[in-house]
Design a protein around this motif. Structure first.
Motif: not given
Length: 69
Positions: A30-33, A35-36, A45-46
Motif C-alpha cells: 500500500l505504501i509503495r503504491r 502517490p505520496l 496518511w497511514l
C-alpha cells in the motif's frame, strides 16, 4: 541455540500485524503504491486513512523506504 533479536523498525512488525489485521507485506505494498513519496506524508496518511498509531506508521514507512521487510 541462539535467538536473533529483531531491532529497528522490524521490531514493530508483529504488533502491527496483530493490531491492524494485515500482514506487513500488504502494508508495504500500500505504501509503495501510494502517490505520496515523503516519509512524513506517508506516516500522516497511514494515521488518518488507516487509523494507525504514529510509532507503527513510522516504523512501516521507514522500513519500506529503506527497502526492508
Amino acid at each position: 541455540m541462539s535467538e536473533k533479536t529483531v531491532k529497528g523498525p522490524a521490531s514493530y512488525f508483529p504488533s502491527i500485524e496483530k493490531k491492524y489485521g494485515r500482514p506487513v507485506g500488504e502494508w508495504q505494498e500500500l505504501i509503495r503504491r501510494s502517490p505520496l513519496t515523503k516519509h512524513m506524508e506517508l506516516v500522516g496518511w497511514l494515521k488518518s486513512e488507516h487509523g494507525m498509531g504514529h510509532g507503527h506508521a513510522n516504523a512501516l514507512v521507514a522500513a519500506t523506504l529503506a527497502g526492508e521487510r
